[in-house]
Write an enzyme that holds these catalytic residues in place. Structure first.
Site, PDB file in Angstrom:
ATOM      1  N   ARG A 208       0.839  -0.851  -0.025  1.00 32.70           N
ATOM      2  CA  ARG A 208      -0.062  -0.153  -0.100  1.00 32.70           C
ATOM      3  C   ARG A 208       0.796   1.208  -0.275  1.00 32.70           C
ATOM      4  O   ARG A 208       0.685   2.159  -0.615  1.00 32.70           O
ATOM      5  CB  ARG A 208      -1.187  -0.450   1.122  1.00 32.70           C
ATOM      6  CG  ARG A 208      -1.718   1.455   1.232  1.00 32.70           C
ATOM      7  CD  ARG A 208      -2.673   1.600   2.587  1.00 32.70           C
ATOM      8  NE  ARG A 208      -2.769   0.428   2.931  1.00 32.70           N
ATOM      9  CZ  ARG A 208      -2.260   0.629   4.178  1.00 32.70           C
ATOM     10  NH1 ARG A 208      -1.363   2.347   4.030  1.00 32.70           N
ATOM     11  NH2 ARG A 208      -2.036   0.133   5.380  1.00 32.70           N
TER      12      ARG A 208
ATOM     13  N   TYR B 253     -14.773  17.438 -15.516  1.00 28.52           N
ATOM     14  CA  TYR B 253     -15.630  15.717 -15.922  1.00 28.52           C
ATOM     15  C   TYR B 253     -16.116  14.879 -14.487  1.00 28.52           C
ATOM     16  O   TYR B 253     -16.005  15.933 -13.736  1.00 28.52           O
ATOM     17  CB  TYR B 253     -13.885  14.826 -15.118  1.00 28.52           C
ATOM     18  CG  TYR B 253     -14.514  12.850 -15.400  1.00 28.52           C
ATOM     19  CD1 TYR B 253     -14.463  12.610 -16.493  1.00 28.52           C
ATOM     20  CD2 TYR B 253     -14.642  12.782 -13.958  1.00 28.52           C
ATOM     21  CE1 TYR B 253     -14.358  11.384 -16.019  1.00 28.52           C
ATOM     22  CE2 TYR B 253     -14.858  11.183 -13.577  1.00 28.52           C
ATOM     23  CZ  TYR B 253     -14.356  10.503 -15.196  1.00 28.52           C
ATOM     24  OH  TYR B 253     -15.387   9.222 -15.409  1.00 28.52           O
TER      25      TYR B 253
ATOM     26  N   LYS C 121      -7.011   6.155 -19.248  1.00 33.07           N
ATOM     27  CA  LYS C 121      -7.302   6.884 -21.160  1.00 33.07           C
ATOM     28  C   LYS C 121      -6.187   6.431 -21.954  1.00 33.07           C
ATOM     29  O   LYS C 121      -6.327   5.370 -22.495  1.00 33.07           O
ATOM     30  CB  LYS C 121      -8.188   7.734 -20.872  1.00 33.07           C
ATOM     31  CG  LYS C 121      -9.077   8.264 -20.275  1.00 33.07           C
ATOM     32  CD  LYS C 121     -10.301   7.525 -20.480  1.00 33.07           C
ATOM     33  CE  LYS C 121     -11.178   7.904 -18.522  1.00 33.07           C
ATOM     34  NZ  LYS C 121     -11.700   8.895 -18.127  1.00 33.07           N
TER      35      LYS C 121
HETATM   36  C1  LIG Z   1     -12.052   9.212 -16.861  1.00 31.38           C
HETATM   37  C2  LIG Z   1     -11.326  10.466 -16.401  1.00 31.38           C
HETATM   38  C3  LIG Z   1     -10.779  10.274 -14.746  1.00 31.38           C
HETATM   39  C4  LIG Z   1     -11.614   9.653 -14.099  1.00 31.38           C
HETATM   40  O1  LIG Z   1     -10.675   8.986 -14.371  1.00 31.38           O
HETATM   41  P1  LIG Z   1     -10.653   7.452 -13.959  1.00 31.38           P
HETATM   42  O2  LIG Z   1      -9.291   6.478 -14.253  1.00 31.38           O
HETATM   43  O3  LIG Z   1     -11.249   6.973 -14.052  1.00 31.38           O
HETATM   44  O4  LIG Z   1     -11.097   7.399 -12.074  1.00 31.38           O
HETATM   45  C5  LIG Z   1     -10.985  12.056 -14.428  1.00 31.38           C
HETATM   46  N1  LIG Z   1     -10.443  13.283 -15.463  1.00 31.38           N
HETATM   47  C6  LIG Z   1     -11.183  13.383 -16.976  1.00 31.38           C
HETATM   48  C7  LIG Z   1     -11.154  14.806 -17.986  1.00 31.38           C
HETATM   49  C8  LIG Z   1     -11.615  11.585 -17.288  1.00 31.38           C
HETATM   50  O5  LIG Z   1     -11.507  11.931 -18.562  1.00 31.38           O
END
Ligand SMILES: *Cc1c(COP(=O)(O)O)cnc(C)c1O
Length: 392
Positions: A52, A105, A202
């Site tokens: 952790r 977001y 992403k």
């Molecule tokens: C998807 C996203 C997040 C959150 O990310 P996760 O990995 O899904 O928790 C935050 N900011 C933006 C701009 C995103 O596209």
């Protein structure tokens, strides 16, 4: 971007050594004796104690993203939202005021609107494309600002330089979520931001098979605070996912270039189709922030294209059903193109009026362009548009 493939330094196994990094699933690490443990805890000797708190796969991934964003230090966390939460909650206290972009977001918006106020942290939202509007929303107790470079789904481009200067002048920490744009298009710290973060889920990992985040800064004191909070609240990433993300990063530059080029071509294609009311793409001359995008994003526009078709929900349904060569799924940055319909997904919680203010109708779509053959992709959209036009 010079993001070279470096082979990891992996210990020998017998006479030779593997060229691919191992995965270390171990939760605990044995040290030689209490003196050694002291040395580890005091940072005099590198080493791990408990997963952790940190593990080799998270470190290896963090160092790679540090290089891309050119940060002094960075931390990998269990999701992009963990990165947002670690920054917002690790650096503020009750009585502070936090300002956010008004098109953040969805979950970041929720944190601004619900969670921070519940903990006694005041929040407001303002338009980050307009420095004067942002400045007007500041308060004497504003501690931190959170913006994204390109907004979802209307792809507005924030005045990152203007806001960085404003925040610097007023002693406010500027945090930039660089998920949509990536360090290939912009490195916010070089423009004056204090902290940069990513949903690694992403574009960076790129294959929709891991959920991870990263946050980095050039100020060690800030990073120490974020790290302590993340470790205490258990925002730890899994070694397996860190390993997969590192593999994804090996092709990041290629994926980025290809997706950008296809996105630009798709925007051009859509803009001349019958039944398409408008196309939003940051570098197009008819985009409200085209000039800023040109200056800020090194000529890139991002891998996202938004567009609006004529007709209401029925036309939208017909479009999605006929364009079945792309996944109808509310994510982005995958190797495959994905299509999202904000009115029924990311922006469904808004009233129709609030959606209309943002220009999000039932015919509004956002595409995250992947790596398909561009011709095959246009054929898919053509099928969708044809079906949508047939709806009466
Ligand atoms: C998807 C996203 C997040 C959150 O990310 P996760 O990995 O899904 O928790 C935050 N900011 C933006 C701009 C995103 O596209």
């Amino acid at each position: 971007m010079k993001h070279t493939i470096q082979r990891p330094q992996v210990p020998h196994v017998g006479a030779s050594r593997p060229v691919v990094a191992p995965i270390y699933p171990s939760v605990v690490y044995a040290s030689d004796d209490p003196d050694m443990l002291d040395a580890q805890y005091e940072g005099r000797t590198p080493g791990f104690t408990y997963a952790r708190e940190g593990h080799p796969n998270a470190d290896a991934l963090a160092r790679r993203i540090d290089v891309m964003e050119r940060t002094l230090d960075g931390l990998v966390l269990g999701s992009g939202m963990a990165a947002v939460a670690a920054v917002l909650l690790g650096l503020t206290k009750a009585g502070d005021h936090v300002i956010g972009g008004n098109q953040l977001y969805g979950r970041s918006l929720r944190m601004m609107n619900e969670d921070l106020p519940r903990l006694g942290i005041e929040t407001s939202l303002a338009d980050p494309t307009d420095v004067a509007a942002f400045e007007a929303a500041l308060k004497p107790n504003t501690r931190l600002a959170l913006i994204e470079v390109v907004s979802n789904p209307t792809l507005r481009v924030a005045d990152v330089e203007g806001i960085a200067k404003l925040c610097r002048d007023r002693g406010i920490l500027l945090v930039v979520d660089n998920t949509f744009t990536t360090p290939a298009a912009i490195r916010p710290l070089e423009l004056g931001a204090d902290i940069v973060l990513h949903s690694v889920t992403k574009l960076l990992a790129g294959h929709s098979d891991v959920t991870l985040g990263w946050v980095g800064a050039n100020d060690q004191d800030l990073m120490d605070k974020i790290r302590v909070f993340a470790v205490t609240t258990g925002m730890t990433p899994s070694p397996q996912e860190c390993w997969l993300a590192e593999r994804g990063l090996a092709t990041f530059d290629l994926r980025f270039e290809r997706a950008q080029a296809t996105a630009e071509a798709l925007a051009a294609y859509l803009s001349v189709q019958k039944g398409v009311k408008r196309v939003l793409y940051p570098t197009r001359a008819d985009h409200p922030d085209a000039m800023r995008a040109q200056g800020l994003l090194r000529g890139y526009g991002c891998n996202m294209v938004s567009f609006e078709i004529e007709g209401g929900r029925a036309a939208a349904n017909a479009f999605v059903r006929a364009a079945d060569g792309v996944a109808f799924a509310p994510t982005l940055g995958d190797v495959g193109t994905t299509l999202s319909h904000p009115a029924s997904s990311s922006h469904r919680a808004l009233s129709p009026d609030a959606r209309a203010d943002l220009g999000i109708s039932e015919g509004f779509f956002r595409v995250s362009v992947g790596l398909e053959d561009p011709k095959a992709l246009t054929a898919t959209f053509e099928a969708g548009l044809k079906a949508a036009r047939a709806v009466k």
